[in-house]
Scaffold this active site. Sequence first.
Site, PDB file in Angstrom:
ATOM      1  CE1 TYR A   1       0.727   0.052   4.432  1.00 27.92           C
ATOM      2  CE2 TYR A   1      -1.540  -0.600   4.791  1.00 27.92           C
ATOM      3  CZ  TYR A   1      -0.293  -0.315   5.278  1.00 27.92           C
ATOM      4  OH  TYR A   1      -0.073  -0.403   6.613  1.00 27.92           O
ATOM      5  CD  GLU A   2       0.861   6.483   1.011  1.00 29.33           C
ATOM      6  OE1 GLU A   2      -0.274   6.235   1.480  1.00 29.33           O
ATOM      7  OE2 GLU A   2       1.098   7.496   0.337  1.00 29.33           O
ATOM      8  N   GLY A   3       1.468   3.018  -2.548  1.00 23.53           N
ATOM      9  CA  GLY A   3       2.338   2.877  -3.710  1.00 23.53           C
ATOM     10  C   GLY A   3       3.162   1.616  -3.591  1.00 23.53           C
TER      11      GLY A   3
END
Lengths: 597, 597
Positions: B440-442
Amino acid sequence: MPVYQAPVEDTLFVLQDVLNIEKYGNLPGFSDASPDIIKAVLEEGAKLCEEVLQPLNQVGDHEGCTRNQDGSVTTPTGFKEAYKTFSEGGWGGLSIAEEFGGQGLPQTLAAIFNEYVVSANMSFGMYPGLTRGAMAAIVKHGSDAQKKTYLPNMVSGEWSGTMNLTEPQCGTDLGLMRTKAVPQEDGSYKISGTKIFISAGEHDLTSNIIHMVLARIDGAPEGMKGISLFIVPRNTLNDDGTVGENNGVSCGSLEEKMGIHGNSTCVMNYDDATGFLIGEENKGMRAMFTMMNEARLGVGIQGLGIGEVAYQNAAEYARDRLQGRALSGAKEPDKPADPIIVHPDIRRMLMNMRTFTEGARAFVAWAAINGDILERSEDEAERQKSSDLLALLTPVIKGVMTDVGFQTAVDAQQVFGGHGYIAEHGMEQFVRDARIAMIYEGANGVQALDLVGRKLAANGGRSLITYFGELDAVIAASKDIEGVGDLAAALKKGRDDLEAATGWFMQNAMTNPDNAGAGSTDYMHLMGLVAFGHMWVLSAKAAQEKLAEGSGNEAFLKNKLITARYFMERVMPDTATRLARISSGSESMMALDAEAF
Amino acid sequence: MPVYQAPVEDTLFVLQDVLNIEKYGNLPGFSDASPDIIKAVLEEGAKLCEEVLQPLNQVGDHEGCTRNQDGSVTTPTGFKEAYKTFSEGGWGGLSIAEEFGGQGLPQTLAAIFNEYVVSANMSFGMYPGLTRGAMAAIVKHGSDAQKKTYLPNMVSGEWSGTMNLTEPQCGTDLGLMRTKAVPQEDGSYKISGTKIFISAGEHDLTSNIIHMVLARIDGAPEGMKGISLFIVPRNTLNDDGTVGENNGVSCGSLEEKMGIHGNSTCVMNYDDATGFLIGEENKGMRAMFTMMNEARLGVGIQGLGIGEVAYQNAAEYARDRLQGRALSGAKEPDKPADPIIVHPDIRRMLMNMRTFTEGARAFVAWAAINGDILERSEDEAERQKSSDLLALLTPVIKGVMTDVGFQTAVDAQQVFGGHGYIAEHGMEQFVRDARIAMIYEGANGVQALDLVGRKLAANGGRSLITYFGELDAVIAASKDIEGVGDLAAALKKGRDDLEAATGWFMQNAMTNPDNAGAGSTDYMHLMGLVAFGHMWVLSAKAAQEKLAEGSGNEAFLKNKLITARYFMERVMPDTATRLARISSGSESMMALDAEAF
């Protein structure tokens, strides 16, 4: 639901073109394994795995096993019927001798079929897998009467088997074992103790479970030299061979674990259970060790099997999922975005996976053929050579294939992004299931120590000399073939790093054995890179030769050459780092006080 | 139950001795952060984490969150009380300005405290973590009225916050977003659409949830340039500021996922919900990007936090578990076996973990201080420099720290052998929890592409030039210090590999951008090795200087020097392999047809 299609085309390429299985036609069982038979067996096995076992994989994970109040264990929905189908198809005794009801085919075929089973349903595959292990012990160490009593019903799937080694205070160090065996007047023993982590220890798939139990006979020497192996059926056998009363064997509880939920992992209690010595008194460890090559190959195959199915699903997702545009410009401008397979970093993960699964498939087959030679050849020199190679490379097969198999599952999950973390897609199950293979059947660090501390030095280093001979022959035979020569040169570089690392051990481990231990895992992986490189050069050579002949599937063969090249460019260079680590020795590794951690 | 003790001594060493936090006393908030205050805050925070949050970690994993029939979500037992304690202690607003009810302390302290929270209970930490993210958006882009309306209640823990980006068809590629915003006459918008994977999307910890939602205003341009950011409170606010009716916001379902079960991961439905534009129309992506440094640092810290607690448990187990004997002869002959910490391969894993956790702790603090400088310094050149360094290294912090953090959790689990696979010991939870941070978060591949495709080239490569300047200064300042000079030389080698890799991109990525993409992950990890090496040289230098002065804890300082040496011998050499991979380019990686996979 995850997809799975057994890689039959690649298996056939490995067996026929890379390893020339036909040249072993003189071995018992191999003459029955003509190309047509092999293809038919694999296709039939593929069907079973794809259509019967794979649809139960997520069910098994979700439901897990249940221990009932009476101590019985219920397996997940569908497992019982699937086990019946599996057994009726004769898959449980593929390589067991016909006299015991088996098919008498090469172990190599059994190993390859096992890959498909693991890909489809690893937890399910452990039930017949453990039975195979127990059968192997009986075949190799049992008396004729024991063979006759147990094997036919195990081959048919009427009974299953287990291996009981671990206790709460003893895992790797079996010398600490406490389970006791008290001799009885009739020649049997009363077995008492608690075993933990017993895979397939109790379940509802079969009418009896034949436990192979390590225990210490009253008054036996301390440590590993006082351990014996016993056959302990869950239920006693009546004189007519039918299944009788419970034999003081019970499942105390099921372990709650990270994965392989479809398999029952039991705490097993033995309470004055009647056991029968198998092999000699106090020689239980020896009996275990002779089975280990096969069991460790089986666990290595779990790394491959999970890696393969995870790879297939990642590849499909990468072709379907639209997100972003190719760096080199839109590839599918009429769609809202390109499929993510256009992105190099997705390719990187897929190609890494592919170098592993295809390389491992060849490596497994190569090892299994050596296993067949060892068991079946009449040529002593040939047997010796296979024995040496297998002894050396078994820890590599187990340790490296499970480490890289796990990494492959993690990478495949990564391709799915956030969707890979969600249970629905099944990718996170592959990661959880693959994780155990790095631990059981000797944790990978123990494999590395077995390799460095035992296998390298055995018989004056004969195994490694033999292995270098194999490698050098392949390099010599490949170095002048266009399109293969530079791959062979890359293998040569890896081989030289392996030799340098070995030399470093020879110079530095005598004075301080920690110098060997400190480099053991890196050495195991360094040898693994070389072993995979060996398979990739053989595969590239076979592909190039077939292309030159104009035979075979051209696209398939060209992809082999590309993947071999990718392996040499992207995976093989790690041998240099491994060598650098090994050569740094143990000083800074061992310098801290235990309390400083 | 797993153990955890916050590493306050090491944190203080990093802040005071390695990074000399006192020299930033001129920055707002830093003058309040005297050594005594820092120590008191960390010790108080440690107590909260150890005594309140950590005991709930396995509870959270086991119970998970429950969505009730009315769509409300119940968090695991104890979370609500713990959140109250957390909020009442003022921990939610540690670095938020005092005017909004915060403590106004440096972000650096908040980042460090966050490590402790993650170690104790990552799932719990995400509730205040997401609130921090939402607050950051309001602080940076909200109007004064919005700040006044939302921040005080979020700082106090009365309300919480979320970030809503992902939709089923759009994850990395936010240009594909469909959630709609229809302008209303009163200046507000009606928001409609479905968001997935929304962490802390619905729960029972707070009386309102302030969702930050990316959506497309009717008629906005296609793609990323038509996305705006909205504040969408779950419940409308009455004129007196009290919480009113539901605002058309509901949790459609909870995702069933691999880990972080204690956090509610929601499918969120917006059905004509009233939203308020934050920042400018169609500039939502810019608003998101300015928050990303902090959010990605936060996720990187999750890698560190899980790595630290996993390490601590592995170390304890390794000291206690008796199995086998040391290669160099029995260390505790009066016991049935030696503790496994005597085995080099166990040490190898523990030392690898330690080089990561201690190196990452310094790296986090270094980055956070640069974040504080960027936010608070009045010196534009200083701000620019910090901005450049942060922009460059944020993808490294996120991508490398979560990859290595996961590996650390896996290694820690491995130290436990079979017991690591059993839920009871908590080690497998660490692995499952750590896994999400790579996604997550890229996803980490996206971080790598951000680094190679965007950050390297920005402003004519100024960031990298600045970074090399930092590295070269540290190398120059360390090369003549006894016991540190050879560590600096090893860093120099890594730095040169990084330069060579950069040069390779410059020569080869213009003609074929896939050459950059193909090397992106290896480049990110190569830079990560250099960044950790940088921290280790700084740490060794600080330790050596204190030892020379005769100040500080001698054993602690000597262990720093040993661990720094281990890092250079065993971890740093991987830069060579990374460079070799990068230099092999994209040809074999990209050569296969998509259908061939």
